[in-house]
Design a protein around this motif. Structure first.
Motif, PDB file in Angstrom:
ATOM      1  N   PHE A 150       0.669  -1.234  -0.046  1.00  0.00           N
ATOM      2  CA  PHE A 150       0.102  -0.004   0.002  1.00  0.00           C
ATOM      3  C   PHE A 150       0.917   1.207   0.158  1.00  0.00           C
ATOM      4  O   PHE A 150       0.701   2.093  -0.725  1.00  0.00           O
ATOM      5  CB  PHE A 150      -0.948  -0.067   1.094  1.00  0.00           C
ATOM      6  N   TYR A 151       1.859   1.327   0.953  1.00  0.00           N
ATOM      7  CA  TYR A 151       2.614   2.301   1.090  1.00  0.00           C
ATOM      8  C   TYR A 151       3.405   2.560  -0.313  1.00  0.00           C
ATOM      9  O   TYR A 151       3.858   3.685  -0.611  1.00  0.00           O
ATOM     10  CB  TYR A 151       3.575   2.485   2.184  1.00  0.00           C
ATOM     11  N   ASP A 152       4.032   1.551  -0.874  1.00  0.00           N
ATOM     12  CA  ASP A 152       4.549   1.644  -2.270  1.00  0.00           C
ATOM     13  C   ASP A 152       3.987   2.238  -3.181  1.00  0.00           C
ATOM     14  O   ASP A 152       4.466   3.038  -4.157  1.00  0.00           O
ATOM     15  CB  ASP A 152       5.225   0.262  -2.526  1.00  0.00           C
ATOM     16  N   THR A 153       2.762   1.712  -3.198  1.00  0.00           N
ATOM     17  CA  THR A 153       2.007   2.370  -4.481  1.00  0.00           C
ATOM     18  C   THR A 153       1.465   3.677  -3.943  1.00  0.00           C
ATOM     19  O   THR A 153       1.273   4.359  -5.032  1.00  0.00           O
ATOM     20  CB  THR A 153       0.498   1.201  -4.603  1.00  0.00           C
ATOM     21  N   LEU A 154       1.213   3.943  -2.927  1.00  0.00           N
ATOM     22  CA  LEU A 154       0.998   5.520  -2.692  1.00  0.00           C
ATOM     23  C   LEU A 154       2.242   6.373  -3.055  1.00  0.00           C
ATOM     24  O   LEU A 154       1.966   7.391  -3.782  1.00  0.00           O
ATOM     25  CB  LEU A 154       0.826   5.551  -1.111  1.00  0.00           C
ATOM     26  N   ARG A 155       3.227   5.890  -2.709  1.00  0.00           N
ATOM     27  CA  ARG A 155       4.429   6.565  -3.211  1.00  0.00           C
ATOM     28  C   ARG A 155       4.556   6.677  -4.714  1.00  0.00           C
ATOM     29  O   ARG A 155       4.805   7.954  -5.431  1.00  0.00           O
ATOM     30  CB  ARG A 155       5.855   5.990  -2.805  1.00  0.00           C
ATOM     31  N   ASP A 156       4.211   5.642  -5.426  1.00  0.00           N
ATOM     32  CA  ASP A 156       4.111   5.792  -6.845  1.00  0.00           C
ATOM     33  C   ASP A 156       3.266   6.563  -7.537  1.00  0.00           C
ATOM     34  O   ASP A 156       3.557   7.421  -8.444  1.00  0.00           O
ATOM     35  CB  ASP A 156       3.840   4.186  -7.338  1.00  0.00           C
ATOM     36  N   ILE A 157       1.862   6.625  -6.914  1.00  0.00           N
ATOM     37  CA  ILE A 157       0.859   7.614  -7.491  1.00  0.00           C
ATOM     38  C   ILE A 157       1.135   8.960  -6.980  1.00  0.00           C
ATOM     39  O   ILE A 157       0.845   9.912  -7.743  1.00  0.00           O
ATOM     40  CB  ILE A 157      -0.435   7.120  -7.305  1.00  0.00           C
ATOM     41  N   TYR A 158       1.673   9.179  -5.966  1.00  0.00           N
ATOM     42  CA  TYR A 158       2.209  10.489  -5.685  1.00  0.00           C
ATOM     43  C   TYR A 158       3.197  11.089  -6.588  1.00  0.00           C
ATOM     44  O   TYR A 158       3.190  12.318  -6.971  1.00  0.00           O
ATOM     45  CB  TYR A 158       2.872  10.673  -4.099  1.00  0.00           C
ATOM     46  N   TYR A 159       4.263  10.314  -7.096  1.00  0.00           N
ATOM     47  CA  TYR A 159       5.150  10.646  -8.106  1.00  0.00           C
ATOM     48  C   TYR A 159       4.386  10.978  -9.360  1.00  0.00           C
ATOM     49  O   TYR A 159       4.759  11.926  -9.873  1.00  0.00           O
ATOM     50  CB  TYR A 159       6.249   9.682  -8.109  1.00  0.00           C
ATOM     51  N   ALA A 160       3.589  10.208  -9.847  1.00  0.00           N
ATOM     52  CA  ALA A 160       2.955  10.114 -10.798  1.00  0.00           C
ATOM     53  C   ALA A 160       2.126  11.372 -11.203  1.00  0.00           C
ATOM     54  O   ALA A 160       2.261  12.287 -11.947  1.00  0.00           O
ATOM     55  CB  ALA A 160       1.983   9.073 -11.314  1.00  0.00           C
ATOM     56  N   GLU A 161       1.352  11.812  -9.924  1.00  0.00           N
ATOM     57  CA  GLU A 161       0.434  13.098 -10.005  1.00  0.00           C
ATOM     58  C   GLU A 161       1.504  14.361 -10.286  1.00  0.00           C
ATOM     59  O   GLU A 161       0.845  15.293 -10.964  1.00  0.00           O
ATOM     60  CB  GLU A 161      -0.153  13.166  -8.834  1.00  0.00           C
ATOM     61  N   ARG A 162       2.452  14.412  -9.517  1.00  0.00           N
ATOM     62  CA  ARG A 162       3.416  15.383  -9.603  1.00  0.00           C
ATOM     63  C   ARG A 162       3.776  15.567 -10.922  1.00  0.00           C
ATOM     64  O   ARG A 162       4.066  16.655 -11.756  1.00  0.00           O
ATOM     65  CB  ARG A 162       4.487  15.469  -8.657  1.00  0.00           C
ATOM     66  N   LYS A 163       4.245  14.519 -11.684  1.00  0.00           N
ATOM     67  CA  LYS A 163       4.783  14.485 -13.016  1.00  0.00           C
ATOM     68  C   LYS A 163       3.518  14.883 -14.127  1.00  0.00           C
ATOM     69  O   LYS A 163       3.717  15.816 -14.859  1.00  0.00           O
ATOM     70  CB  LYS A 163       5.135  13.118 -13.366  1.00  0.00           C
ATOM     71  N   ILE A 164       2.533  14.573 -13.699  1.00  0.00           N
ATOM     72  CA  ILE A 164       1.329  15.051 -14.636  1.00  0.00           C
ATOM     73  C   ILE A 164       0.905  16.324 -14.506  1.00  0.00           C
ATOM     74  O   ILE A 164       0.632  17.189 -15.388  1.00  0.00           O
ATOM     75  CB  ILE A 164       0.050  14.193 -14.313  1.00  0.00           C
ATOM     76  N   LEU A 165       1.019  16.747 -13.319  1.00  0.00           N
ATOM     77  CA  LEU A 165       0.903  18.410 -13.008  1.00  0.00           C
ATOM     78  C   LEU A 165       1.729  19.102 -13.741  1.00  0.00           C
ATOM     79  O   LEU A 165       1.228  20.335 -14.248  1.00  0.00           O
ATOM     80  CB  LEU A 165       1.149  18.457 -11.433  1.00  0.00           C
TER      81      LEU A 165
END
Length: 239
Positions: free
Chosen positions: A85-100
């Protein structure tokens, strides 16, 4: 007489040499026997001081743990759903900032005013997505920190290639929509998974945050499909 005397002396020398040789043989035999006895004692677990040597400690493995060969065989906690869960949370957090960071560039590259507006709207939503993820990190008592995600890096890079190759053409907007939907589909799978994990891990607050973002991602995907079907795909086909 001299001959007999010489033979007598030689005989005595031979007897002396024979006695000395026998003594050497007996000494060698005793030494070999002593070494053999010592070797048997050592193999039986005794030290040369005459006391039993300590046996090597056997690692104790607790159920649900594994031995790490790089940590002196000390048991470590086996990774579970909370780690995933924590690993995937970090993954999508990185993704959202890249998308932004990518959305303003996509908006500038769009020809249709409607598509530009859609990208601008989703940029504002993405800022909210990042804030929600930060709230989830707070719920975990951890600092918000991303983890490099090669998947989203590849999707965004592909979108940039489409923008560069088709910018200003009739197929440009259709290409941008396809790239944007690839991003949306990635986010939808991530948020859907995280929401479900949060539910079964008894984290209702986190599940609500994921559900809110998931609903916005699904709406954005549908809006992009509408734009593609109503105009962008037709213009690309007519070119």
């Amino acid at each position: 007489m001299k001959g007999l005397l010489g033979l007598n002396l030689l005989g005595r020398c031979d007897d002396g040499l024979s006695d000395g040789f026998e003594q050497l043989l007996r000494a060698a035999a005793r030494e070999a026997q002593r070494e053999a006895t010592l070797r048997r004692l050592l193999e039986a677990g005794w030290s040369q001081s005459g006391t039993a040597s300590e046996p090597e400690p056997t690692p104790v493995v607790v159920p649900g743990q594994y031995l790490n060969p790089r940590s002196n065989d000390m048991p470590n906690k086996e990774k579970g759903l909370d780690d995933l869960f924590y690993d995937t949370l970090r993954d999508i957090y990185y993704a959202e900032r890249k998308i932004l960071k990518a959305l303003p560039k996509m908006a500038r590259g769009a020809s249709s005013p409607e598509l530009k507006a859609a990208f601008d709207k989703h940029r504002d939503q993405t800022e909210g997505h990042v804030e929600r993820l930060q709230q989830v990190f707070d719920l975990l008592g951890k600092r918000a920190q991303g983890k490099t995600c090669p998947a989203i890096d590849g999707i965004i890079e592909e979108g940039e290639e489409i923008l560069e190759e088709f910018k200003g053409t009739a197929a440009g907007d259709a290409g941008l929509i396809s790239a944007a939907q690839a991003v949306e589909h990635y986010e939808i799978t991530r948020y859907g998974t995280l929401r479900r994990w949060a539910e079964i891990m008894k984290m209702p607050d986190a599940a609500k945050l994921f559900a809110a973002t998931l609903a916005e991602e699904e709406t954005t995907d549908k809006d992009l499909t509408t734009l593609a079907d109503s105009k962008a795909n037709r213009e690309a086909l007519a070119a």
